[in-house]
Each structure stands twice: as C-alpha cells, then as structure tokens.
Design an enzyme around this catalytic site. Structure first.
Site, PDB file in Angstrom:
ATOM      1  N   GLY A 219       0.826  -1.208   0.000  1.00 12.94           N
ATOM      2  CA  GLY A 219       0.000   0.000   0.000  1.00 12.94           C
ATOM      3  C   GLY A 219       0.852   1.247   0.000  1.00 12.94           C
ATOM      4  O   GLY A 219       2.055   1.187  -0.251  1.00 12.94           O
ATOM      5  N   ASN A 220       0.238   2.369   0.264  1.00 16.20           N
ATOM      6  CA  ASN A 220       0.989   3.622   0.374  1.00 16.20           C
ATOM      7  C   ASN A 220       0.387   4.464   1.488  1.00 16.20           C
ATOM      8  O   ASN A 220      -0.645   4.096   2.059  1.00 16.20           O
ATOM      9  CB  ASN A 220       1.004   4.375  -0.964  1.00 16.20           C
ATOM     10  CG  ASN A 220      -0.396   4.716  -1.417  1.00 16.20           C
ATOM     11  OD1 ASN A 220      -1.086   5.509  -0.786  1.00 16.20           O
ATOM     12  ND2 ASN A 220      -0.841   4.084  -2.506  1.00 16.20           N
TER      13      ASN A 220
END
Ligand code: FMN
Length: 436
Positions: A219-220
C-alpha cells in the site's frame, strides 16, 4: 456555516456592526473582525470579541492568537501573516461601515492598515457598505471611488435615506440595517456556492492496496484527506460529486456520492464507469503502479519461512487511459507526489504525457506536508502554461486553489456558459472575479 470576515471602519454607524456580528453568529457563521484605529474610538473591541469568541485585530503587525483561523476551527501549526491568512480563509469579506476615507484607500489600493491590506489580498467576494454624511456620500470623489470599486467586482451595498447622525440632518448615507447587510452577505455566499451548479465532478481519494495474500498488501501512505477536501469544496460550490474512495476510513463529505474501492483495478473500473458523464475529474488518489502478480489465496504462514521473492506486474495506468479518451469539454486534473528538486519539471512532462489539463505537484521531500498530513504545499501547473505556487496551507485551502484554477480554465475555454451567478446587490463578482 461560512467564514465571514467583517471590516469595521470609523464612523457613527460602527455600532451597527455589533448587531451585524451578533446576527451572523446567530445564523451559524464563524466571524472574525478587523477594526481600524478610528473605529475603536466609536466602538471598542471587547463587544466584538465577546460575540465572536475571537480576538479583534487592528494592525498587520499584531500577532493573531488564533493564527488566522476562525472560531471552531483547529489552530494551525504555524503563525501566518494575518492580513493574508484571515482573508484567504474567508468565504466573504464585508466592510461595514465603510468610511469615506477607507473607501478612498480601497480605491487607491492602499494597504496601510489591516483592513485595507486584507482587502487588497482578498481572493473571496468583497462587499462594501458606505455610511457617512450625505455631503460626503454625494461628493464626486466618493461617487467615483464607489464606481471604480464596483467596476472591479466589489459589491456596493447602497446606503439608505433618513435621519443622519449630525443634528437635524436628513439625507442619503445611513448604513443599512444589520439584517440587510447579512442578507447581502448570504447572497454572495449563495452565488459562490452555486457557481458549480450543473457540473458533474469525479474525485478519487486515498491509496490503493494490492494483495500479497489474504491479509497482507502493498500500500501507500495516502490518507485520502486531499481528495476529500476537493470533493467537499466541489460539493460546496454546487457540483454533483462522485467520490471514489480507496481505503480512507474518512467520513464522506456532505452531499457527495461515495464509491468505495480497494485495489487499483477496482479504482480503474469505477473511473471507467463514471468518467464519460463527468465534466471534471480530480485524480487525487495514490494508485499503485505495481501489484503482486500472483497473490496467495490464503495467509502465507510464518512457519513456512520467508516466501519466494514476490513478483510484481504493472497495474492499469488509470490517468493515461482516461486522458487518452478525454473529450475537449472535460477537465482532467492529476496529482503528482514527487521528491526534491525537479519535481515541477517532472510534473510538466507528466502533464503532457498524460494529456492532463492541470497537474498539482507536491514535493514530498519537504517535512510536514503531503501524505498523512493536514497541510500541503503545491505548485499548480496548467496546460495553458500558467504555474501557481500555493504556500503551505490546510488541504481545504489547497482544494480551493485547485478548483479556482479549474474554474479559470473552463472560463477561458468557454466551457463555462453558466454565467457569474446573481449577486443580490450591485456589482457582485464570483470568488475569483472580485478585486478591491
Ligand atoms: C464624530 C465623528 C463621526 C464621524 N462619522 C463618520 C461617518 O459616519 N462616515 C465617515 O466616512 N467618516 C466619519 N467620520 C470621519 C472618520 O472617522 C475619519 O475620516 C477617519 O479618518 C476614518 O478612518 P478609517 O477609515 O481608518 O476608519 C467621523 C468622525 C467623527 C469625529
């Protein structure tokens, strides 16, 4: 609820500004007051402060304990420059009463006190309510000044006729009643709110998550706050807003339709379905560029040891795909989180490559802005060659600046044929049109 900045100058009618403030607060508005030195000789600051719950400011050199915020808002981290911050956050700036002297200064572009400096820096609609003796009001100098302000998009609230303060005199020059001043203010707010009525806006927000196994993902750090601020501002301007939200956990902004997605593929599909019917796409989501090519269906077991290297494959390039099929009447806004020097030149290249109309570049090497923060600092580059740097500010203010740029582009291209909105008084302008 709106943020109302009230400028009070020196005249007998300054007492009516107190009742105007009280009414505005009662209508749910957050009010800050600026007084000129002369006005304090007519009405002191204490009553305004008691009514608004916020310090009255007079001088541009005086620190603002609220750091430019309005009652009910969180305190910004840094102390801003008051004459810029107060008016930048304001939805409308009402100067009432406006003395002949203050009107002359506004016309001449003077910035010698907080009231006039803020007026010069105002990006919001400005309304001026003259109040003075009739002989001062009808003087050709005052009339010419009012005409000049009106021509610049300032709303002039005409004074009433009746008994004047000077003993036994009757004539034109009375400040309108507080209820009328508030009605004009609210008409300006409504015009601004409705300025995107009829537009369909698609916003993406948050960060996509690409499964590694049934519980883990790549993810980020995108929180979704920038996209939500954009959606909220577009809805506030009257647009029909669809918000594609990827893993944000944020409460949906009022009046928006939310489509929740998890992965880049889901976000791409939602955009694909919604894009053709939108007029403006604001692509603020951080979409993964790569994803694990073969995610495990179950949870990878720790006991099985370190898994084999995860092979990655590219995800759909949503922005390029939509850019390629964009109609000439659509505006496509991209966001680029870049690192360090060269962020803007990289952004310009991306703008062209992806057929974007606007690109909002933020340099994520700067501490305290961008991902996971309430603040941002961006450069807005547009396809028409303009570049605008927006200094560090809350994401709500960044959203305003971005939407102002979209509004400017649409007006330039003639795609905005919905007029400037009604004013409810003489000479109102839109948010970006009024210049003191
Ligand atoms: C008793 C008194 C009443 C005044 N009333 C007004 C007025 O109603 N309107 C006006 O334009 N000026 C009026 N003035 C003059 C202003 O106060 C004066 O021009 C002052 O410099 C305005 O400063 P400001 O524009 O910075 O507030 C009045 C002055 C006095 C002493």
């Amino acid at each position: 609820m709106a943020r109302l900045l009230l400028g009070v100058s020196g005249g007998i009618a300054a007492y009516k500004a107190l009742e105007t403030t009280r009414l505005a607060v009662r209508h749910g508005h957050a009010v800050r007051v600026i007084q000129t030195e002369a006005s304090i000789r007519f009405v002191g600051t204490a009553s305004f402060e008691a009514i608004t719950g916020a310090q009255v400011l007079t001088s541009e050199f005086e620190p603002d304990p609220l750091r430019g915020s309005y009652p009910g808002e969180p305190l910004p981290e840094r102390s801003p420059i008051s004459h810029l911050a107060l008016v930048e956050r304001a939805d409308v700036y009402l100067i009432a009463p406006a003395s002949a002297n203050t009107i002359a200064k506004l016309t001449g572009g003077h910035a010698d006190n907080l009231l006039t400096a803020a007026a010069l820096a105002a990006p919001c609609p400005v309304a001026v309510a003259p109040a003075m003796n009739e002989r001062m009001y009808v003087h050709p100098a005052t009339q010419a000044n009012l005409e000049a302000l009106k021509a610049r998009g300032v709303t002039i609230v005409p004074p009433g006729e009746g008994e004047l303060a000077s003993h036994g005199e009757h004539g034109v020059g009375r400040l309108p009643d507080p209820a009328e001043l508030l009605a004009v203010t609210e008409a300006l707010l409504a015009a601004r709110r409705g300025s995107w009525a009829g537009l369909r806006v698609l916003v993406t927000a948050g960060g996509t998550r690409e499964p590694i196994d049934s519980v883990r993902y790549m993810g980020n750090r995108s929180s979704g706050r920038m996209g939500f601020a954009l959606a909220s501002e577009a809805a506030m301007r009257g647009a029909a807003v669809t918000l594609v939200a990827a893993n944000t956990g944020l409460a949906p902004p009022p009046g928006t339709r939310v489509i929740e997605v998890g992965t880049a593929a889901e976000l791409a599909q939602a955009c694909d379905e919604e894009f053709d019917v939108c007029d403006v796409l604001l692509m603020a989501a951080a979409v993964a560029d790569f994803r694990p090519a073969s995610p495990a269906h179950d949870k990878l077991k720790k006991e099985a040891g370190v898994p084999a290297p995860i092979e990655l494959e590219p995800t759909e390039d949503v922005l390029s795909g939509l850019g390629a099929r964009k109609r000439s009447d659509q505006i496509l806004v991209g966001f680029a989180a870049e690192h360090g020097e060269g962020a803007v030149s990289y952004g310009l290249e991306k703008l062209e490559r992806k057929h974007l109309d606007v690109l909002v570049v933020n340099d994520i090497s700067k501490p305290g802005v961008g991902f996971d923060s309430d603040e941002n600092e961006v450069t807005i580059v547009s396809a028409d060659g303009t570049q605008r740097s927006v200094p560090r500010a809350g994401k709500d203010l960044i959203a305003r600046a971005v939407l102002d740029d979209v509004e400017r582009l649409r007006a330039e291209r003639g795609t905005d044929d919905r007029g400037e909105g009604s004013d409810g008084a003489s000479g109102a302008g839109t948010r970006s049109a009024a210049r003191v």
